[in-house]
Motif scaffolding. Structure first.
Motif, PDB file in Angstrom:
ATOM      1  N   SER A  20       0.851  -1.173   0.000  1.00  0.00           N
ATOM      2  CA  SER A  20       0.000   0.000   0.000  1.00  0.00           C
ATOM      3  C   SER A  20       0.892   1.230   0.000  1.00  0.00           C
ATOM      4  O   SER A  20       1.992   1.213   0.522  1.00  0.00           O
ATOM      5  N   GLN A  21       0.393   2.300  -0.578  1.00  0.00           N
ATOM      6  CA  GLN A  21       1.188   3.504  -0.622  1.00  0.00           C
ATOM      7  C   GLN A  21       0.274   4.701  -0.706  1.00  0.00           C
ATOM      8  O   GLN A  21      -0.912   4.596  -0.967  1.00  0.00           O
ATOM      9  N   LEU A 178      -9.856  -5.202   3.502  1.00  0.00           N
ATOM     10  CA  LEU A 178     -11.027  -4.974   2.658  1.00  0.00           C
ATOM     11  C   LEU A 178     -11.040  -5.878   1.423  1.00  0.00           C
ATOM     12  O   LEU A 178     -12.015  -5.902   0.681  1.00  0.00           O
ATOM     13  N   LYS A 179      -9.952  -6.584   1.201  1.00  0.00           N
ATOM     14  CA  LYS A 179      -9.843  -7.508   0.070  1.00  0.00           C
ATOM     15  C   LYS A 179     -10.064  -6.812  -1.272  1.00  0.00           C
ATOM     16  O   LYS A 179     -10.695  -7.367  -2.183  1.00  0.00           O
ATOM     17  N   SER A 180      -9.550  -5.614  -1.382  1.00  0.00           N
ATOM     18  CA  SER A 180      -9.723  -4.863  -2.625  1.00  0.00           C
ATOM     19  C   SER A 180      -8.722  -3.715  -2.674  1.00  0.00           C
ATOM     20  O   SER A 180      -8.281  -3.195  -1.643  1.00  0.00           O
ATOM     21  N   LYS A 181      -8.373  -3.314  -3.899  1.00  0.00           N
ATOM     22  CA  LYS A 181      -7.695  -2.045  -4.076  1.00  0.00           C
ATOM     23  C   LYS A 181      -8.699  -0.941  -3.737  1.00  0.00           C
ATOM     24  O   LYS A 181      -9.898  -1.114  -3.930  1.00  0.00           O
ATOM     25  N   TRP A 182      -8.198   0.167  -3.231  1.00  0.00           N
ATOM     26  CA  TRP A 182      -9.104   1.283  -2.989  1.00  0.00           C
ATOM     27  C   TRP A 182      -8.334   2.589  -2.882  1.00  0.00           C
ATOM     28  O   TRP A 182      -7.138   2.601  -2.617  1.00  0.00           O
ATOM     29  N   LYS A 183      -9.049   3.686  -3.116  1.00  0.00           N
ATOM     30  CA  LYS A 183      -8.439   5.008  -3.102  1.00  0.00           C
ATOM     31  C   LYS A 183      -9.287   5.954  -2.276  1.00  0.00           C
ATOM     32  O   LYS A 183     -10.512   5.813  -2.205  1.00  0.00           O
ATOM     33  N   ILE A 218     -14.034   1.648  -2.778  1.00  0.00           N
ATOM     34  CA  ILE A 218     -13.520   0.289  -2.918  1.00  0.00           C
ATOM     35  C   ILE A 218     -13.659  -0.145  -4.370  1.00  0.00           C
ATOM     36  O   ILE A 218     -14.752  -0.108  -4.936  1.00  0.00           O
ATOM     37  N   GLU A 219     -12.561  -0.584  -4.947  1.00  0.00           N
ATOM     38  CA  GLU A 219     -12.564  -0.891  -6.383  1.00  0.00           C
ATOM     39  C   GLU A 219     -13.460  -2.078  -6.738  1.00  0.00           C
ATOM     40  O   GLU A 219     -14.175  -2.053  -7.741  1.00  0.00           O
ATOM     41  N   LYS A 220     -13.462  -3.123  -5.908  1.00  0.00           N
ATOM     42  CA  LYS A 220     -14.145  -4.355  -6.304  1.00  0.00           C
ATOM     43  C   LYS A 220     -15.670  -4.226  -6.349  1.00  0.00           C
ATOM     44  O   LYS A 220     -16.326  -4.979  -7.065  1.00  0.00           O
ATOM     45  N   ASN A 221     -16.225  -3.281  -5.570  1.00  0.00           N
ATOM     46  CA  ASN A 221     -17.687  -3.161  -5.565  1.00  0.00           C
ATOM     47  C   ASN A 221     -18.182  -1.735  -5.745  1.00  0.00           C
ATOM     48  O   ASN A 221     -19.394  -1.503  -5.784  1.00  0.00           O
TER      49      ASN A 221
END
Length: 248
Positions: A20-21, A178-183, A218-221
């Motif tokens: 993560s960054q 969260l099991k996902s990429k997110w911003k 959250i990217e996945k949903n």
């Protein structure tokens, strides 16, 4: 001591987030905080999942308690040991952690795959008016009633505390709770500023105030993730300790 467990969990999670960054680059969000917040927080009533539980087996509970006990007995050593761990790298094994190397590997494997889950749902009414975002909720989420986002000044206020903008978040892997990429974005208020291990050295005189608000997509949903957390210690006595993570 709950403080020891809090520090343990905080540091284990923070040292295992190497993928993560933080960055100023945004893809799904525009990068304009004011417009992004209005997108993430629609002016209406939403039903939110309260994401305040972690999937954990009895074995994982057992190993966590072993490490917690060892840290309590070797508290000052643990603080010094954590200073040697580079940010973004996992905490290496040491026999003074109270478990075998195999047990530690087992626990860290779980930590790397930890997943937060919902314990229930609650309605949150979000109101946007005069560049202010306010919340109204109940039960577990009642503390959100004291939360106000000031879009004009880019601050987040919780009661008497004004959280200043801290960082832009870009989580580039799904290997997180969260099991996902997110911003997203975060705001923070803390005394003393830039907390480090030295601030926790003397438990009996520990004086810490920290509040943090985090929000993102959250990217996945495509859902909004929002978290408000606070912790306060005065002369080693904890008076505030809560975290309200939700997803909607």
């Amino acid at each position: 001591m709950k403080l020891t467990f809090y520090i343990l969990m905080l540091l284990i999670f923070s040292t295992n987030c190497g993928n993560s960054q933080t960055t100023n680059s945004q893809e799904n969000l525009t990068g304009n905080i004011q417009s992004d917040l209005k997108e993430l927080l629609p002016n209406k009533n939403v039903q939110a999942d309260i994401m305040d539980n972690v999937l954990q087996s009895p074995r994982q509970v057992e190993l966590t308690k072993k490490i917690q006990s060892a840290i309590t007995e070797n508290y000052e050593w643990f603080l010094e040991y954590m200073k040697t761990v580079p940010i973004g790298e996992p905490m290496p094994y040491n026999e003074r952690l109270g478990v075998t190397k195999e047990e530690y590997t087992e626990l860290m494997t779980w930590m790397n795959n930890v997943e937060v889950v919902s314990t229930g749902k609650e309605n949150i009414f979000i109101e946007i008016k005069d560049d202010l975002i306010r919340f109204k909720s109940h039960n577990k989420l009642a503390k959100l009633d004291s939360l106000t986002i000031d879009l004009k000044n880019n601050t987040v206020n919780y009661g008497q505390y004004k959280m200043l903008f801290a960082d832009t978040i870009n989580v580039t892997t799904d290997k997180n709770a969260l099991k996902s990429k997110w911003k997203g974005y975060s705001w923070k208020f803390e005394i003393p500023k830039n907390l480090d291990m030295a601030d926790f050295k003397n438990r009996n005189t520990l004086n810490v105030i920290q509040y943090k608000f985090t929000i993102g997509r959250i990217e996945k949903n495509g859902k909004t993730y929002m978290s408000l957390k606070g912790i306060e210690f005065e002369d080693g006595i904890k008076s505030v300790d809560f975290e309200l993570p939700v997803q909607f």
